[in-house]
Design a protein around this motif. Structure first.
Motif, PDB file in Angstrom:
ATOM      1  N   LEU A   1       7.881   2.823 -14.099  1.00  0.00           N
ATOM      2  CA  LEU A   1       7.851   4.183 -14.659  1.00  0.00           C
ATOM      3  C   LEU A   1       8.562   4.592 -16.398  1.00  0.00           C
ATOM      4  N   ARG A   2       9.615   4.773 -16.567  1.00  0.00           N
ATOM      5  CA  ARG A   2       9.936   5.152 -17.472  1.00  0.00           C
ATOM      6  C   ARG A   2       9.619   4.456 -19.242  1.00  0.00           C
ATOM      7  N   ASN A   3       9.365   3.532 -19.070  1.00  0.00           N
ATOM      8  CA  ASN A   3       8.489   2.558 -20.060  1.00  0.00           C
ATOM      9  C   ASN A   3       7.269   3.266 -19.821  1.00  0.00           C
ATOM     10  N   LEU A   4       6.670   3.435 -19.136  1.00  0.00           N
ATOM     11  CA  LEU A   4       4.653   4.128 -19.173  1.00  0.00           C
ATOM     12  C   LEU A   4       4.441   5.378 -19.340  1.00  0.00           C
ATOM     13  N   ASP A   5       5.703   6.373 -18.325  1.00  0.00           N
ATOM     14  CA  ASP A   5       4.720   7.569 -18.581  1.00  0.00           C
ATOM     15  C   ASP A   5       5.879   8.245 -17.870  1.00  0.00           C
ATOM     16  N   GLU A   6       6.717   9.165 -19.227  1.00  0.00           N
ATOM     17  CA  GLU A   6       7.302  10.203 -18.230  1.00  0.00           C
ATOM     18  C   GLU A   6       7.442  10.720 -17.432  1.00  0.00           C
ATOM     19  N   ILE A   7       6.679  11.249 -17.294  1.00  0.00           N
ATOM     20  CA  ILE A   7       6.358  12.106 -16.265  1.00  0.00           C
ATOM     21  C   ILE A   7       6.449  11.898 -15.796  1.00  0.00           C
ATOM     22  N   ALA A   8       5.388  10.456 -15.614  1.00  0.00           N
ATOM     23  CA  ALA A   8       5.169  10.050 -13.553  1.00  0.00           C
ATOM     24  C   ALA A   8       6.720   9.543 -13.432  1.00  0.00           C
ATOM     25  N   TYR A   9       7.391   9.164 -14.085  1.00  0.00           N
ATOM     26  CA  TYR A   9       8.514   8.427 -13.989  1.00  0.00           C
ATOM     27  C   TYR A   9       9.657  10.070 -13.325  1.00  0.00           C
ATOM     28  N   VAL A  10       9.861  11.555 -13.932  1.00  0.00           N
ATOM     29  CA  VAL A  10       9.763  12.486 -13.624  1.00  0.00           C
ATOM     30  C   VAL A  10      10.178  12.926 -11.890  1.00  0.00           C
TER      31      VAL A  10
ATOM     32  N   ASN B   1       0.568  -1.275  -0.188  1.00  0.00           N
ATOM     33  CA  ASN B   1       0.187   0.323   0.642  1.00  0.00           C
ATOM     34  C   ASN B   1       0.442   1.138  -0.059  1.00  0.00           C
ATOM     35  N   LYS B   2       1.617   1.330   0.662  1.00  0.00           N
ATOM     36  CA  LYS B   2       3.146   2.312   1.037  1.00  0.00           C
ATOM     37  C   LYS B   2       2.976   2.700  -0.460  1.00  0.00           C
ATOM     38  N   LEU B   3       3.787   1.985  -1.255  1.00  0.00           N
ATOM     39  CA  LEU B   3       4.108   1.724  -2.309  1.00  0.00           C
ATOM     40  C   LEU B   3       3.342   2.463  -3.488  1.00  0.00           C
ATOM     41  N   LEU B   4       2.424   1.672  -3.230  1.00  0.00           N
ATOM     42  CA  LEU B   4       1.261   1.522  -5.113  1.00  0.00           C
ATOM     43  C   LEU B   4       0.432   3.688  -3.908  1.00  0.00           C
ATOM     44  N   ASN B   5       0.535   3.494  -3.336  1.00  0.00           N
ATOM     45  CA  ASN B   5       0.665   5.403  -2.061  1.00  0.00           C
ATOM     46  C   ASN B   5       1.474   6.414  -3.598  1.00  0.00           C
ATOM     47  N   GLY B   6       2.316   6.347  -3.203  1.00  0.00           N
ATOM     48  CA  GLY B   6       3.564   6.535  -3.844  1.00  0.00           C
ATOM     49  C   GLY B   6       3.598   6.516  -5.780  1.00  0.00           C
ATOM     50  N   LEU B   7       3.376   5.405  -5.716  1.00  0.00           N
ATOM     51  CA  LEU B   7       2.934   5.143  -7.149  1.00  0.00           C
ATOM     52  C   LEU B   7       1.892   6.729  -7.684  1.00  0.00           C
ATOM     53  N   LEU B   8       0.436   6.106  -7.087  1.00  0.00           N
ATOM     54  CA  LEU B   8      -0.615   7.338  -7.119  1.00  0.00           C
ATOM     55  C   LEU B   8      -0.498   8.638  -6.894  1.00  0.00           C
ATOM     56  N   LYS B   9       0.827   9.273  -6.091  1.00  0.00           N
ATOM     57  CA  LYS B   9       0.942  11.173  -5.850  1.00  0.00           C
ATOM     58  C   LYS B   9       2.122  10.917  -7.979  1.00  0.00           C
ATOM     59  N   SER B  10       2.654   9.994  -7.861  1.00  0.00           N
ATOM     60  CA  SER B  10       3.794  10.286  -9.108  1.00  0.00           C
ATOM     61  C   SER B  10       2.334  10.307 -10.404  1.00  0.00           C
ATOM     62  N   CYS B  11       1.494   9.504 -10.340  1.00  0.00           N
ATOM     63  CA  CYS B  11       0.820   9.455 -11.633  1.00  0.00           C
ATOM     64  C   CYS B  11      -0.842  10.491 -11.223  1.00  0.00           C
ATOM     65  N   GLU B  12      -0.727  10.843 -10.856  1.00  0.00           N
ATOM     66  CA  GLU B  12      -1.531  12.321 -10.304  1.00  0.00           C
ATOM     67  C   GLU B  12      -2.203  12.768 -11.380  1.00  0.00           C
ATOM     68  N   LYS B  13      -3.176  13.222 -12.458  1.00  0.00           N
ATOM     69  CA  LYS B  13      -3.766  13.947 -13.795  1.00  0.00           C
ATOM     70  C   LYS B  13      -3.112  12.950 -14.702  1.00  0.00           C
ATOM     71  N   ARG B  14      -2.301  12.053 -14.205  1.00  0.00           N
ATOM     72  CA  ARG B  14      -1.466  11.810 -15.632  1.00  0.00           C
ATOM     73  C   ARG B  14      -2.774  10.302 -16.463  1.00  0.00           C
ATOM     74  N   PRO B  15      -2.117   9.812 -17.895  1.00  0.00           N
ATOM     75  CA  PRO B  15      -3.286   8.939 -18.501  1.00  0.00           C
ATOM     76  C   PRO B  15      -3.417   7.608 -17.571  1.00  0.00           C
ATOM     77  N   ILE B  16      -3.432   7.066 -16.612  1.00  0.00           N
ATOM     78  CA  ILE B  16      -2.457   5.986 -15.891  1.00  0.00           C
ATOM     79  C   ILE B  16      -3.465   5.161 -15.307  1.00  0.00           C
ATOM     80  N   SER B  17      -4.471   4.247 -15.893  1.00  0.00           N
ATOM     81  CA  SER B  17      -4.640   3.364 -14.892  1.00  0.00           C
ATOM     82  C   SER B  17      -4.539   3.208 -13.056  1.00  0.00           C
ATOM     83  N   ARG B  18      -5.579   2.951 -12.103  1.00  0.00           N
ATOM     84  CA  ARG B  18      -5.002   1.831 -11.018  1.00  0.00           C
ATOM     85  C   ARG B  18      -4.847   0.244 -11.194  1.00  0.00           C
TER      86      ARG B  18
END
Length: 150
Positions: free
Chosen positions: A116-125, A64-81
Protein backbone atom coordinates in the motif's frame (compact mmCIF):
# COMPACT_ATOMS: atom_id res chain seq x y z
CA UNK A 1 -4.12 -46.62 -7.35
CA UNK A 2 -6.68 -49.45 -7.25
CA UNK A 3 -9.10 -50.26 -10.03
CA UNK A 4 -12.64 -49.23 -8.96
CA UNK A 5 -14.05 -52.34 -10.66
CA UNK A 6 -11.80 -55.21 -9.52
CA UNK A 7 -9.53 -53.49 -6.92
CA UNK A 8 -6.38 -54.63 -8.68
CA UNK A 9 -3.48 -52.21 -8.13
CA UNK A 10 -1.78 -52.71 -11.52
CA UNK A 11 -2.75 -50.21 -14.21
CA UNK A 12 -1.26 -48.33 -17.11
CA UNK A 13 -1.79 -44.69 -18.06
CA UNK A 14 -3.48 -44.45 -21.46
CA UNK A 15 -3.81 -40.66 -21.65
CA UNK A 16 -2.58 -37.78 -19.51
CA UNK A 17 -3.39 -34.08 -19.87
CA UNK A 18 -3.72 -30.92 -17.83
CA UNK A 19 -7.12 -29.40 -17.15
CA UNK A 20 -7.96 -26.00 -18.65
CA UNK A 21 -6.91 -24.09 -15.53
CA UNK A 22 -3.62 -26.05 -15.27
CA UNK A 23 -4.21 -26.92 -11.62
CA UNK A 24 -4.98 -30.59 -12.15
CA UNK A 25 -3.72 -33.45 -14.30
CA UNK A 26 -6.35 -35.81 -15.67
CA UNK A 27 -5.20 -39.37 -16.33
CA UNK A 28 -7.07 -42.13 -18.15
CA UNK A 29 -5.98 -45.48 -16.80
CA UNK A 30 -6.55 -49.05 -17.90
CA UNK A 31 -6.59 -51.89 -15.39
CA UNK A 32 -4.09 -54.57 -16.36
CA UNK A 33 -6.29 -57.27 -14.81
CA UNK A 34 -9.89 -56.59 -15.95
CA UNK A 35 -9.08 -54.21 -18.85
CA UNK A 36 -11.62 -51.56 -17.79
CA UNK A 37 -10.75 -47.89 -17.98
CA UNK A 38 -11.17 -45.21 -15.33
CA UNK A 39 -10.09 -41.61 -14.75
CA UNK A 40 -7.97 -40.20 -11.94
CA UNK A 41 -7.11 -36.60 -11.13
CA UNK A 42 -3.84 -35.42 -9.66
CA UNK A 43 -3.54 -32.05 -7.91
CA UNK A 44 -1.31 -30.39 -5.37
CA UNK A 45 -2.56 -30.78 -1.83
CA UNK A 46 -2.64 -27.30 -0.33
CA UNK A 47 -2.38 -27.39 3.42
CA UNK A 48 -4.16 -24.51 5.10
CA UNK A 49 -1.99 -21.71 6.43
CA UNK A 50 -2.85 -20.76 9.98
CA UNK A 51 -2.57 -17.13 11.06
CA UNK A 52 -1.44 -16.49 14.64
CA UNK A 53 -3.34 -13.44 15.82
CA UNK A 54 -2.16 -10.90 18.41
CA UNK A 55 -4.11 -12.60 21.20
CA UNK A 56 -2.45 -15.94 20.39
CA UNK A 57 -5.51 -17.49 18.78
CA UNK A 58 -5.23 -19.13 15.39
CA UNK A 59 -7.45 -19.01 12.34
CA UNK A 60 -7.14 -20.03 8.71
CA UNK A 61 -5.66 -17.54 6.27
CA UNK A 62 -8.67 -15.95 4.60
CA UNK A 63 -8.17 -14.12 1.31
CA UNK A 64 -11.61 -12.54 1.54
CA UNK A 65 -10.93 -11.10 4.99
CA UNK A 66 -7.74 -9.52 3.71
CA UNK A 67 -9.47 -8.19 0.59
CA UNK A 68 -12.29 -6.68 2.68
CA UNK A 69 -9.74 -4.88 4.87
CA UNK A 70 -8.06 -3.49 1.78
CA UNK A 71 -11.40 -2.41 0.30
CA UNK A 72 -12.15 -0.41 3.46
CA UNK A 73 -8.71 1.22 3.42
CA UNK A 74 -9.00 2.11 -0.25
CA UNK A 75 -12.57 3.35 -0.21
CA UNK A 76 -12.98 6.43 -2.43
CA UNK A 77 -9.40 6.11 -3.65
CA UNK A 78 -8.37 5.66 -7.30
CA UNK A 79 -7.45 2.01 -6.80
CA UNK A 80 -9.09 -0.75 -8.80
CA UNK A 81 -10.33 -4.01 -7.37
CA UNK A 82 -7.85 -5.79 -9.66
CA UNK A 83 -4.98 -3.94 -7.98
CA UNK A 84 -6.28 -4.98 -4.57
CA UNK A 85 -6.69 -8.58 -5.68
CA UNK A 86 -3.12 -8.40 -6.98
CA UNK A 87 -1.97 -7.33 -3.50
CA UNK A 88 -3.89 -10.21 -1.93
CA UNK A 89 -2.37 -12.65 -4.45
CA UNK A 90 1.13 -11.33 -3.79
CA UNK A 91 0.73 -11.47 -0.02
CA UNK A 92 -0.69 -14.98 -0.18
CA UNK A 93 2.17 -16.12 -2.43
CA UNK A 94 4.81 -14.60 -0.14
CA UNK A 95 3.22 -16.31 2.86
CA UNK A 96 3.13 -19.66 1.04
CA UNK A 97 6.74 -19.24 -0.10
CA UNK A 98 7.80 -19.12 3.54
CA UNK A 99 7.02 -22.85 3.59
CA UNK A 100 5.56 -22.62 7.10
CA UNK A 101 2.18 -23.86 8.29
CA UNK A 102 1.73 -20.86 10.57
CA UNK A 103 2.42 -17.16 10.13
CA UNK A 104 1.96 -14.26 12.53
CA UNK A 105 -0.63 -11.65 11.58
CA UNK A 106 2.09 -9.01 11.96
CA UNK A 107 3.95 -10.51 8.98
CA UNK A 108 0.82 -10.26 6.84
CA UNK A 109 0.12 -6.71 8.03
CA UNK A 110 3.64 -5.55 7.22
CA UNK A 111 3.48 -7.11 3.75
CA UNK A 112 0.18 -5.35 3.04
CA UNK A 113 1.54 -2.03 4.28
CA UNK A 114 4.60 -2.36 2.03
CA UNK A 115 2.37 -2.82 -1.00
CA UNK A 116 0.00 0.00 0.00
CA UNK A 117 2.87 2.41 0.75
CA UNK A 118 3.99 2.06 -2.87
CA UNK A 119 0.47 2.17 -4.29
CA UNK A 120 -1.38 4.93 -2.41
CA UNK A 121 -0.20 6.84 0.66
CA UNK A 122 -3.70 7.66 1.90
CA UNK A 123 -4.76 4.01 1.74
CA UNK A 124 -1.52 3.12 3.50
CA UNK A 125 -2.22 5.53 6.38
CA UNK A 126 -5.80 4.29 6.68
CA UNK A 127 -4.69 0.67 6.83
CA UNK A 128 -1.84 1.48 9.23
CA UNK A 129 -4.16 3.38 11.57
CA UNK A 130 -6.32 0.30 12.03
CA UNK A 131 -3.52 -2.26 11.88
CA UNK A 132 -1.19 -0.45 14.27
CA UNK A 133 -4.09 0.64 16.49
CA UNK A 134 -3.10 4.29 16.80
CA UNK A 135 -4.09 5.34 20.31
CA UNK A 136 -3.78 9.09 19.87
CA UNK A 137 -2.94 11.83 17.40
CA UNK A 138 0.77 11.78 18.32
CA UNK A 139 1.14 8.16 17.21
CA UNK A 140 -0.69 9.01 14.02
CA UNK A 141 1.58 12.02 13.44
CA UNK A 142 4.74 9.92 13.92
CA UNK A 143 3.57 7.55 11.19
CA UNK A 144 2.83 10.46 8.87
CA UNK A 145 6.27 11.95 9.58
CA UNK A 146 7.91 8.64 8.68
CA UNK A 147 5.95 8.55 5.47
CA UNK A 148 6.84 12.13 4.57
CA UNK A 149 10.54 11.62 5.33
CA UNK A 150 10.78 8.61 3.01
Amino acid sequence: MRCPYCTNSASKVVDSRATEDNTTIRRRRECLDCGKRYTTYERIDNLPIMVIKRDGSRERFDRNKLLNGLLKSCEKRPISREQLEGIVNSVEQKVKNRMENEVHSTVIGELVMDFLRNLDEIAYVRFASVYREFKDIQTFRKELDKLLNN
